[in-house]
Structure formats: C-alpha cells, structure tokens
Design an enzyme around this catalytic site. Structure first.
Site, PDB file in Angstrom:
ATOM      1  N   LEU A 379       0.968  -0.959   0.415  1.00 38.45           N
ATOM      2  CA  LEU A 379      -0.112  -0.095  -0.198  1.00 38.45           C
ATOM      3  C   LEU A 379       0.513   1.723  -0.352  1.00 38.45           C
ATOM      4  CD1 LEU A 379      -3.112  -0.337   0.165  1.00 38.45           C
ATOM      5  CD2 LEU A 379      -1.542  -2.196   0.820  1.00 38.45           C
ATOM      6  N   ASP A 380       2.019   0.647   0.376  1.00 35.73           N
ATOM      7  CA  ASP A 380       2.589   2.276   0.927  1.00 35.73           C
ATOM      8  C   ASP A 380       3.631   3.047  -0.346  1.00 35.73           C
ATOM      9  OD1 ASP A 380       3.507   4.383   2.153  1.00 35.73           O
ATOM     10  OD2 ASP A 380       5.135   3.644   3.610  1.00 35.73           O
ATOM     11  N   ASP A 381       4.012   1.754  -0.926  1.00 26.88           N
ATOM     12  CA  ASP A 381       4.510   1.880  -2.372  1.00 26.88           C
ATOM     13  C   ASP A 381       3.175   2.504  -3.783  1.00 26.88           C
ATOM     14  OD1 ASP A 381       7.403   1.027  -3.484  1.00 26.88           O
ATOM     15  OD2 ASP A 381       7.170   0.019  -1.416  1.00 26.88           O
ATOM     16  N   ARG A 455      -0.488   7.535   4.131  1.00 29.81           N
ATOM     17  CA  ARG A 455       0.127   7.634   2.800  1.00 29.81           C
ATOM     18  C   ARG A 455      -1.264   7.807   2.200  1.00 29.81           C
ATOM     19  NH1 ARG A 455       4.863   9.300   3.632  1.00 29.81           N
ATOM     20  NH2 ARG A 455       6.356   7.001   4.027  1.00 29.81           N
TER      21      ARG A 455
END
Length: 651
Positions: A379-381, A455
């Site tokens: 999810l972050d990327d 994010r």
C-alpha cells in the site's frame, strides 16, 4: 527580520535546489528509474556466505571481498552494529564472527579475539535471537533442540481456521513456509568438519542450556506446545507430515518469480534455497540457479568489498524522486519525468498475489517495492506511485488515469477493519502470533499503521482536481476516508505525535500524518465534520518541540525501545526534511506557519549540502522491524531534502 532572513537565503535556496536536481537527474538509469542502495547490517552478507558454502557455490562469488567488508564494519568495542552508533549488538556480532570463521579466519585473529570478548560479555550464543541460532544449527554450532518446532501440517489448515499461514505477515510467511521444511529435516551441513564456535558459549557448550526460555506468563503455553511438537518428531508421529512438506514445497515453487526472486527479500530467498537443499535439489537445477542469481542481483561489489542488500527499492525511489523533482520546479513533462512515469506504469502488478486470500473482491493494481515481486504489492509504494503519476504529465494521460483508478480500486478494498491500512495484507492483526517462541523479532503480523494509513489518505487528497472521474471517486470513498481519519485520531499520542512503523520514528510518523490531514482537511470539512486543526496543531507543536539547536531534526532508532528518546537524536538530512514537510503541511491548514523554526531547518539543509548537490548522513532512518532491523536508504538523504526545499520555495 524574517523578511531579511528569507531574502538573504533565497539565492542559496535556489542554488541548493538546482544542485540537488542536477545530481538526481544525473543518477537516472536508462530505463527511467532511480535506485539507491539499501544498507542494513552484516547479518545479510554473513548468512549469504553460509548459503554459498552449503551449496558449494562459494568459489564462484568474491567472498574474500565479503571478508574485507565484514572486517571494515567491526567497531572498536569488538562488536558489529544493528544500526549506526548503537554500541554493538549481540546477534549481529555472532553472525559476523560465524561468517569470518567460515571464510577461514582463525579465532586467534585479533578481530575475532576482540569480537569474542564482546560476545561473551553479552551472554554468548545462548542469548542470541532465534534466527541466529538457526543459522548456527545448520552448521552444527547450536543444538537443533533449542530451535522452536513448527509442524508442517500448518500448511494444510483450511481457510476459515483460527490460524493459517495467511495470518502471518507477508515477510514472515514467505520466510517461514520454506523453514517448515528446514525445521523438519534439521540438517547439519558439514562443509568444514573442523568448524565450531564453542568458544562463544559462556560456560562452554557442554554446559549450555538449549531449552526454550519461559516468560512465566500465559505465553509459556507455546513452550509447552513446542515440547509436544518435539515429542511427536522424536516418535515419528507428526500427523500429515509428508502432505505438509509437499504443500510447502509446492507453495515455494509457485511463488518463485521468473527472475528467481522470492518475495523480493533476502530472508525469503535464502530460506527457500535452504529448503530446496533439504529436499535434495541439485545445484544445477534451473530453479536453484535462478534463485542464486537473484541473490547475486542484490549484491554490491566494489574494487575491495562485497556486500549484500536485504532488499532493493527502485519503485519506491523512483516515485519519490519524481515528486521531489516536480515539486522543486522541474517541468512535469520533462523527459526524465515522462520516462520514469512510463516505467512506473509498466511496473504496475496486474497479477493476483497472496492478498487475494483475504480480499476476495479486489482486482490487482498495486506496486511492489522491488523490480519483481508479483505476489506482494504494498500500500505504501502504491500510494506514493499514484501521487507521483498524478503530478507527472505524460503523452497518454488517459492511460495514466486508468492506471491510477485501477490502483485506487485495489487499495480501497485493502482497508482494515480498524479503519487504517497495513503494508501488504488485510486484517493481518492476530498479535498472539508474536508471542510464539519463533516470533522473537515481534514482526509476525502486519497490522494497519498510522504512517501507511496517512500515505493512502494523502494520496486521495492529492488526486487531480481537474479530473471529474477522480473527484467522483473521492466522493464515493467518503465512508472509507472517515473511518481512516477516526483511526488516525485514535493513534495520535498524548504529546501530539504519531508512531512511525516504517521510518524512524515519531518524526517520520508525525510528518506523514500531518501531510495527510492537511491535504484532506478541506474535503473533510466540506462533508460537515469538525475541524482537524486541533489534531494538526498538536502534531506541529510536537515537531517544533524536538528541533535541535543546529536547526535540524534527528531521532535515534533506540526510540523504538525507549519512548523517552522519541524525537531525540543527531540531526540528519532526511529527518530534518520530514519535520519540515510536516510543519509546512500543518501551516497550510492552521494558517500559522512556524516560520522561524522552518527557516532554521531550511538553513540546516542548505548548510549541510555537499558541493555536488548531495547530502550525507551515517544514521539509519528506515525501519524494517522496530527494535530489531533497520535500514539506511541511501536516497532518503537526497530526495526528501529536495522535496522540503521545493515546498519551502513555494511559500
């Protein structure tokens, strides 16, 4: 006075931005991506040395250079560090010592004499982590009865059971499934019959206690279960043993990438190759050869040294460089931006991964951290890539928008019950798993966290306001956003900060949440909710409170172990940039910029920049497992300062 100070620094600011942009643009690879080194500790190369010795492939790798590297990392106290300046760490030091002895270094070597003293002063081998003991057991330097047993029949537990392998975090799962085979076989590889580490037992190996330690609380039930598992192994009464081993083998083979990688991380790759060795695969088998070549691709060889990265970060680095360049004034349709954006679009994962087990409705559309990792997008990327693409301008804008929408659709269905987002999985939050003896790194699960949640929210708030489809998408996600904001409210600490799971630590978490709240605030207010300004004000106040006298910010990795150290540490370029990004985001919402504080931080970045546009920092500011594994992202010290300088220039 403030106007004069701004005027005085304006030329320096422009020069600093231009130099940083020039440096980063010069580092782009021909295919369009950026990629910086991920530095960790010497356990990674130490374990790879062991792997090559086990497979007999050590002669075809420059391991003599690895010896040089390991020696260079030993500190004056005799030990090796988990992260820069930590004073030395026992398990890391034992593995480095092991690697040097495997490479033929005598225990009478001055380096090993100093290391031995360091290790024994800290309790010796019996006090190391489970994974260190595992690697020692592989070469007969630790007793297998001191390694927790994990029965292979857990592979056969059906979906819907209280526990399956999918209740473990993706990194734990991809590393543990192959270890089911290794733990079952309990191999001892005698590539050097004379090799032993008996000198690292405080009371001698013959007097060592190999029993699993008890905690004198409810978790001792797992120690009791381990004794039962070991008894069934001794009596050869492990139920469904062969079926479980076969299922584990098939699982491993199914998840190997064409490039040879497993899960994009060295532990999963190393353990998978150990499992295949235990299953008598030949070194010439294409599966093994691809696996070994994939590990080679994580290596960094210089004229003198050979070291190993735990992972690689081209997607992550590329997305952040795009954001930093654009926000510091590079044209969104600059050729470097276009090429990198096209590369990111090609990297979008359109295959189903392990996340599908818990997310039945989702369609693939995320990004992974690495070049190749189809099974584990995160999810972050994915959120950072969407923000980068959202800012970039490419010839085929319709393709870009379709790519973004597909990613958002996947991410929204990955929201956890608690309201936030985790890194890789959905509702992967059974904390009891961290209590099993095998889980001594306390990283067996992947619960939602404030930094990843922030994010995703920041991404949603930054979607192109001129795109009707994207703005319609935002409105349709109102319940999801409201749940996430409620989660972030609950996660705010009493002092106003937020915990940082994936970066060190509260400075990272607080900066990320402030960036998210600031950008989503207008939409949230439009929906009739109370203002987020009090939350934002408290977060900003905390960042101000921990500024160092030199104008920068820093936080030690030890803040994960001691909350009194939160926000405290030597100033670094990356953490200073995070604090500035958070404060500037807060100022946009509360309409009250902490200009003197921000200006001091900007001047710190300008004054510490090197002539060629780079910054330098020795500290580790990235987190793998809090308290147990840290990373120095070599590009953090470059693109985050540029992003901060660019945003300041807009003020």
């Amino acid at each position: 006075m403030m106007e004069t100070l701004n005027q005085v620094s304006s030329t320096s600011l422009e020069n600093a931005i231009a130099a940083s942009q020039k440096f980063l643009l010069s580092q782009q690879y021909p295919d369009g991506y950026w990629w910086g080194e991920l530095e960790s500790n010497v356990t990674i190369i130490s374990e790879i040395i062991l792997l090559h010795k086990i497979w007999g492939t050590d002669k075809t790798r420059p391991l003599y250079k690895a010896e040089t590297y390991i020696r260079s990392q030993q500190r004056d106290h005799g030990g090796w560090e988990l992260f820069y300046g930590d004073g030395g760490e026992l398990s890391t030091s034992v593995e480095a010592y092991m690697a040097l002895k495997i490479l033929g270094v005598s225990e009478t070597d001055p380096a090993l004499i100093k290391a031995k003293e360091f290790i024994l002063d800290r309790g010796g081998i019996t006090q190391t982590r489970i994974f260190t003991k595992l690697h020692l057991a592989l070469i007969g330097c630790y007793d297998w009865r001191g390694i927790p047993s994990i029965p292979p029949w857990i592979m056969l537990l059906p979906e819907g059971s209280p526990f399956t392998i999918y209740e473990m975090s993706s990194w734990a799962r991809s590393s543990t499934v192959p270890l089911l085979i290794v733990f079952d076989k309990k191999p001892v590889f005698k590539f050097d019959p004379s090799l032993n580490l008996d000198e690292l037992y405080v009371k001698g190996r013959q007097n060592a206690n190999f029993d699993l330690a008890k905690n004198n609380d409810w978790t001792d039930i797992f120690v009791g279960l381990d004794q039962v598992f070991k008894l069934t192994e001794f009596l050869n009464l492990v139920p469904l043993r062969e079926q479980g081993l076969k299922a584990a083998e098939e699982w491993i083979l199914e998840r190997q990438e064409v490039t040879g990688d497993w899960a994009g991380i060295i532990p999963a790759m190393l353990n998978s190759l150990l499992a295949l060795k235990c299953l008598n695969y030949s070194v010439s088998d294409p599966i093994v050869q691809r696996g070994l070549e994939a590990i080679d691709n994580f290596a960094i060889e210089t004229e003198e040294t050979y070291r190993m990265q735990a992972c690689v970060s081209p997607v992550w680095d590329t997305a952040w460089v795009i954001r930093a360049l654009i926000e510091s004034g590079i044209d969104p349709n600059h050729s470097a931006i276009v090429n990198s954006s096209k590369w990111l679009i090609r990297q979008q994962i359109l295959d189903y991964g392990d996340w599908k087990v818990k997310n039945k409705q989702g369609q693939p559309g995320g990004w992974a951290f690495e070049f190749t990792n189809r099974f584990y997008p995160d999810l972050d990327d994915s959120a950072v890539v969407v923000m980068a693409l959202n800012q970039a301008k490419i010839p085929d804008e319709s393709l870009k928008e379709a790519t973004i929408i597909r990613a958002i659709n996947w991410m929204m269905l990955m929201q956890c019950k608690a309201g936030g987002w985790a890194a890789f999985d959905l509702d992967n939050d059974q904390d009891w798993i961290n209590a099993i003896p095998y889980g001594d790194l306390k990283a067996m699960i992947d619960p939602n966290t404030a930094d990843v949640t922030a994010r995703v929210i920041e991404m949603l708030g930054e979607l192109d306001p001129n795109s009707e489809e994207l703005q319609f998408k935002i409105k349709s996600l109102k319940p999801a956003i409201e749940r996430a904001i409620s989660y972030l409210k609950q996660e705010q600490e009493s002092d106003g900060s937020w915990f940082g799971r994936w970066g060190v630590n509260y400075i990272y978490g607080t900066s990320g949440v402030l960036s998210a709240l600031a950008v989503i605030h207008p939409i949230y207010k439009e929906w009739g909710h109370s203002s987020l300004k009090p939350m934002i004000r408290r977060g900003a106040n905390w960042l101000v409170s921990c500024q160092n006298s030199d104008g920068g910010w820093g936080e030690t990795c030890q803040s994960y172990n001691d909350p009194q150290l939160k926000g405290k540490g030597v100033s670094t370029a990356s953490q200073t940039a995070w604090a500035l990004i958070g404060l500037m985001a807060a100022g946009q919402t509360i309409e009250e910029y902490e200009m003197e504080v921000i200006e001091q931080g900007i001047n710190y970045l300008i004054s510490t920049q090197l002539v060629d546009g780079r910054w330098d920092e020795s500290e580790f500011t990235g987190t793998g497992f809090p308290g147990h594994f840290y990373i120095k992202y070599h590009y953090y010290q470059h693109y985050f300062p540029l992003l901060a300088l660019g945003r300041y220039q807009k003020l």
